[in-house]
Design a protein around this motif. Structure first.
Motif, PDB file in Angstrom:
ATOM      1  N   TYR A 122     -22.936 -31.357 -48.913  1.00 57.38           N
ATOM      2  CA  TYR A 122     -23.963 -31.863 -47.837  1.00 57.38           C
ATOM      3  C   TYR A 122     -23.897 -30.983 -46.627  1.00 57.38           C
ATOM      4  O   TYR A 122     -24.714 -30.626 -46.207  1.00 57.38           O
ATOM      5  N   GLU A 123     -22.499 -30.964 -46.115  1.00 60.04           N
ATOM      6  CA  GLU A 123     -22.278 -30.063 -44.873  1.00 60.04           C
ATOM      7  C   GLU A 123     -22.822 -28.576 -45.184  1.00 60.04           C
ATOM      8  O   GLU A 123     -23.292 -28.181 -44.203  1.00 60.04           O
ATOM      9  N   GLU A 124     -22.388 -28.125 -46.129  1.00 58.14           N
ATOM     10  CA  GLU A 124     -22.768 -26.627 -46.574  1.00 58.14           C
ATOM     11  C   GLU A 124     -24.201 -26.520 -46.644  1.00 58.14           C
ATOM     12  O   GLU A 124     -24.973 -25.622 -45.903  1.00 58.14           O
ATOM     13  N   LEU A 125     -25.062 -27.391 -47.095  1.00 55.54           N
ATOM     14  CA  LEU A 125     -26.459 -27.283 -47.265  1.00 55.54           C
ATOM     15  C   LEU A 125     -27.207 -27.493 -45.815  1.00 55.54           C
ATOM     16  O   LEU A 125     -27.875 -26.830 -45.603  1.00 55.54           O
ATOM     17  N   ILE A 126     -26.546 -28.617 -45.190  1.00 56.65           N
ATOM     18  CA  ILE A 126     -26.929 -28.679 -43.712  1.00 56.65           C
ATOM     19  C   ILE A 126     -27.014 -27.338 -43.056  1.00 56.65           C
ATOM     20  O   ILE A 126     -28.011 -26.951 -42.063  1.00 56.65           O
ATOM     21  N   THR A 127     -25.740 -26.940 -42.864  1.00 55.25           N
ATOM     22  CA  THR A 127     -25.417 -25.532 -42.207  1.00 55.25           C
ATOM     23  C   THR A 127     -26.514 -24.352 -42.509  1.00 55.25           C
ATOM     24  O   THR A 127     -27.194 -23.712 -41.802  1.00 55.25           O
ATOM     25  N   LYS A 128     -26.628 -24.373 -43.822  1.00 55.81           N
ATOM     26  CA  LYS A 128     -27.606 -23.469 -44.320  1.00 55.81           C
ATOM     27  C   LYS A 128     -29.037 -23.467 -43.830  1.00 55.81           C
ATOM     28  O   LYS A 128     -29.638 -22.364 -43.576  1.00 55.81           O
ATOM     29  N   GLN A 169     -31.483 -21.122 -41.715  1.00 54.68           N
ATOM     30  CA  GLN A 169     -32.538 -20.829 -42.245  1.00 54.68           C
ATOM     31  C   GLN A 169     -33.822 -21.090 -41.282  1.00 54.68           C
ATOM     32  O   GLN A 169     -34.912 -20.232 -41.178  1.00 54.68           O
ATOM     33  N   VAL A 170     -33.733 -22.001 -40.589  1.00 54.31           N
ATOM     34  CA  VAL A 170     -35.043 -22.334 -39.807  1.00 54.31           C
ATOM     35  C   VAL A 170     -35.211 -21.164 -38.850  1.00 54.31           C
ATOM     36  O   VAL A 170     -36.510 -20.726 -38.812  1.00 54.31           O
ATOM     37  N   PRO A 171     -34.613 -20.744 -37.954  1.00 54.59           N
ATOM     38  CA  PRO A 171     -34.997 -19.321 -36.991  1.00 54.59           C
ATOM     39  C   PRO A 171     -35.513 -18.424 -37.889  1.00 54.59           C
ATOM     40  O   PRO A 171     -36.545 -17.581 -37.443  1.00 54.59           O
ATOM     41  N   GLN A 172     -35.061 -17.971 -39.058  1.00 58.41           N
ATOM     42  CA  GLN A 172     -35.472 -17.060 -40.101  1.00 58.41           C
ATOM     43  C   GLN A 172     -36.672 -17.343 -40.729  1.00 58.41           C
ATOM     44  O   GLN A 172     -37.431 -16.342 -40.472  1.00 58.41           O
ATOM     45  N   VAL A 173     -36.921 -18.629 -41.050  1.00 63.39           N
ATOM     46  CA  VAL A 173     -38.379 -18.862 -41.492  1.00 63.39           C
ATOM     47  C   VAL A 173     -39.344 -18.892 -40.676  1.00 63.39           C
ATOM     48  O   VAL A 173     -40.723 -18.500 -40.620  1.00 63.39           O
ATOM     49  N   VAL A 174     -39.059 -19.277 -39.020  1.00 62.04           N
ATOM     50  CA  VAL A 174     -40.106 -19.387 -38.114  1.00 62.04           C
ATOM     51  C   VAL A 174     -40.341 -17.915 -37.743  1.00 62.04           C
ATOM     52  O   VAL A 174     -41.556 -17.559 -37.745  1.00 62.04           O
ATOM     53  N   GLU A 175     -39.524 -16.944 -37.915  1.00 67.98           N
ATOM     54  CA  GLU A 175     -39.717 -15.620 -37.597  1.00 67.98           C
ATOM     55  C   GLU A 175     -40.608 -15.020 -38.746  1.00 67.98           C
ATOM     56  O   GLU A 175     -41.401 -14.002 -38.571  1.00 67.98           O
ATOM     57  N   ALA A 176     -40.445 -15.404 -39.884  1.00 65.84           N
ATOM     58  CA  ALA A 176     -41.130 -15.005 -41.089  1.00 65.84           C
ATOM     59  C   ALA A 176     -42.614 -15.531 -41.047  1.00 65.84           C
ATOM     60  O   ALA A 176     -43.335 -14.434 -41.344  1.00 65.84           O
ATOM     61  N   ILE A 177     -42.932 -16.698 -40.512  1.00 66.84           N
ATOM     62  CA  ILE A 177     -44.130 -17.074 -40.549  1.00 66.84           C
ATOM     63  C   ILE A 177     -44.927 -16.554 -39.180  1.00 66.84           C
ATOM     64  O   ILE A 177     -46.090 -16.002 -39.282  1.00 66.84           O
ATOM     65  N   ARG A 178     -44.002 -16.185 -38.303  1.00 65.98           N
ATOM     66  CA  ARG A 178     -44.832 -15.390 -37.234  1.00 65.98           C
ATOM     67  C   ARG A 178     -45.026 -13.951 -37.621  1.00 65.98           C
ATOM     68  O   ARG A 178     -46.079 -13.360 -37.192  1.00 65.98           O
ATOM     69  N   PHE A 205     -38.425 -30.141 -37.669  1.00 59.85           N
ATOM     70  CA  PHE A 205     -37.316 -30.498 -38.627  1.00 59.85           C
ATOM     71  C   PHE A 205     -35.809 -30.120 -38.217  1.00 59.85           C
ATOM     72  O   PHE A 205     -35.095 -30.782 -38.132  1.00 59.85           O
ATOM     73  N   GLN A 206     -35.886 -28.878 -37.453  1.00 63.10           N
ATOM     74  CA  GLN A 206     -34.380 -28.940 -37.041  1.00 63.10           C
ATOM     75  C   GLN A 206     -33.962 -29.721 -35.791  1.00 63.10           C
ATOM     76  O   GLN A 206     -32.915 -30.053 -35.814  1.00 63.10           O
ATOM     77  N   ASN A 207     -35.039 -29.807 -34.812  1.00 65.16           N
ATOM     78  CA  ASN A 207     -34.616 -30.592 -33.551  1.00 65.16           C
ATOM     79  C   ASN A 207     -34.359 -32.024 -33.940  1.00 65.16           C
ATOM     80  O   ASN A 207     -33.664 -32.889 -33.086  1.00 65.16           O
ATOM     81  N   THR A 208     -34.928 -32.530 -35.208  1.00 66.91           N
ATOM     82  CA  THR A 208     -34.981 -34.061 -35.104  1.00 66.91           C
ATOM     83  C   THR A 208     -34.474 -34.479 -36.633  1.00 66.91           C
ATOM     84  O   THR A 208     -33.289 -35.114 -36.456  1.00 66.91           O
ATOM     85  N   ALA A 209     -34.968 -33.982 -37.728  1.00 69.61           N
ATOM     86  CA  ALA A 209     -34.498 -34.558 -38.917  1.00 69.61           C
ATOM     87  C   ALA A 209     -32.991 -33.801 -39.115  1.00 69.61           C
ATOM     88  O   ALA A 209     -32.150 -34.779 -39.576  1.00 69.61           O
ATOM     89  N   LEU A 210     -32.847 -32.569 -39.007  1.00 70.85           N
ATOM     90  CA  LEU A 210     -31.369 -32.144 -39.404  1.00 70.85           C
ATOM     91  C   LEU A 210     -30.540 -32.763 -38.324  1.00 70.85           C
ATOM     92  O   LEU A 210     -29.138 -33.186 -38.735  1.00 70.85           O
ATOM     93  N   ARG A 211     -30.456 -33.091 -37.158  1.00 72.73           N
ATOM     94  CA  ARG A 211     -29.645 -33.755 -36.382  1.00 72.73           C
ATOM     95  C   ARG A 211     -29.371 -35.012 -36.697  1.00 72.73           C
ATOM     96  O   ARG A 211     -28.132 -35.541 -36.785  1.00 72.73           O
ATOM     97  N   THR A 212     -30.232 -35.893 -37.031  1.00 74.39           N
ATOM     98  CA  THR A 212     -30.147 -37.107 -37.744  1.00 74.39           C
ATOM     99  C   THR A 212     -29.279 -37.136 -39.215  1.00 74.39           C
ATOM    100  O   THR A 212     -28.197 -37.733 -39.406  1.00 74.39           O
ATOM    101  N   ILE A 213     -29.638 -36.074 -39.966  1.00 78.71           N
ATOM    102  CA  ILE A 213     -28.984 -35.632 -41.306  1.00 78.71           C
ATOM    103  C   ILE A 213     -27.464 -35.175 -40.995  1.00 78.71           C
ATOM    104  O   ILE A 213     -26.690 -35.928 -41.487  1.00 78.71           O
ATOM    105  N   ARG A 214     -27.093 -34.549 -39.695  1.00 76.42           N
ATOM    106  CA  ARG A 214     -25.957 -34.055 -39.598  1.00 76.42           C
ATOM    107  C   ARG A 214     -24.979 -35.244 -39.092  1.00 76.42           C
ATOM    108  O   ARG A 214     -23.869 -35.357 -39.305  1.00 76.42           O
ATOM    109  N   SER A 215     -25.633 -36.284 -38.406  1.00 76.70           N
ATOM    110  CA  SER A 215     -25.044 -37.518 -37.810  1.00 76.70           C
ATOM    111  C   SER A 215     -24.461 -38.364 -39.149  1.00 76.70           C
ATOM    112  O   SER A 215     -23.477 -38.805 -39.108  1.00 76.70           O
ATOM    113  N   ASP A 216     -25.408 -38.413 -40.003  1.00 80.81           N
ATOM    114  CA  ASP A 216     -25.040 -39.087 -41.351  1.00 80.81           C
ATOM    115  C   ASP A 216     -23.871 -38.566 -42.180  1.00 80.81           C
ATOM    116  O   ASP A 216     -23.112 -39.143 -42.757  1.00 80.81           O
TER     117      ASP A 216
END
Length: 137
Positions: free
Chosen positions: A97-103, A107-116, A51-62
């Motif tokens: 939109y920009e603030e949501l994408i930044t948030k 969050q992605v690294p935080q949620v990955v750490e939470a899952i670990r 999601f971080q490496n693909t979708a969020l990059r596309t969304i940021r471009s939009d």
């Protein structure tokens, strides 16, 4: 309405829901209330990293396309729509939109750490249960 504007409007609600779900995982993990089996946890990690490496990059471009002032002429309606598009993309109300994408990117690294942590907690409980069963034999 331009395609990036439609994409932003359609995506914003889904991204907000994703952000809330991610925050729920982070909070539950911080409070010791989140455990997940390794297979499921590793799959969740893969999904969030993708999601971080693909979708969020596309969304940021939009979003960058949306932030570019829409050339709709000098009519009051054209100006109002152009202003609205820019505000949706980069407003400062905490819901742009920009603030949501930044948030989400934060969050992605935080949620990955939470899952670990949830995987580790699951394994600790699982090992404790196995020890308890072994002690009963």
């Amino acid at each position: 309405m331009t395609e990036p504007v439609r994409a932003a409007a359609k995506t914003t609600a889904g991204l907000a829901a994703t952000s809330e779900a991610m925050q729920g995982i982070i909070s539950a993990s911080n409070n010791g209330r989140f455990r997940v089996a390794p297979d499921a946890g590793n799959e969740l990690i893969r999904i969030f990293e993708d999601f971080q490496n693909t979708a969020l990059r596309t969304i940021r471009s939009d979003m960058y396309t949306l932030k570019t002032r829409t050339p709709l002429g000098d009519s009051p309606a054209g100006q109002a729509i152009a202003d609205f598009n820019a505000e949706v993309a980069a407003g400062c109300d905490g819901r742009s939109y920009e603030e949501l994408i930044t948030k989400l990117q934060e969050q992605v690294p935080q949620v990955v750490e939470a899952i670990r942590k949830g995987i580790e907690d699951y394994q600790d409980v699982d090992e404790g249960n196995a020890t308890d069963i072994g002690a009963q034999d």
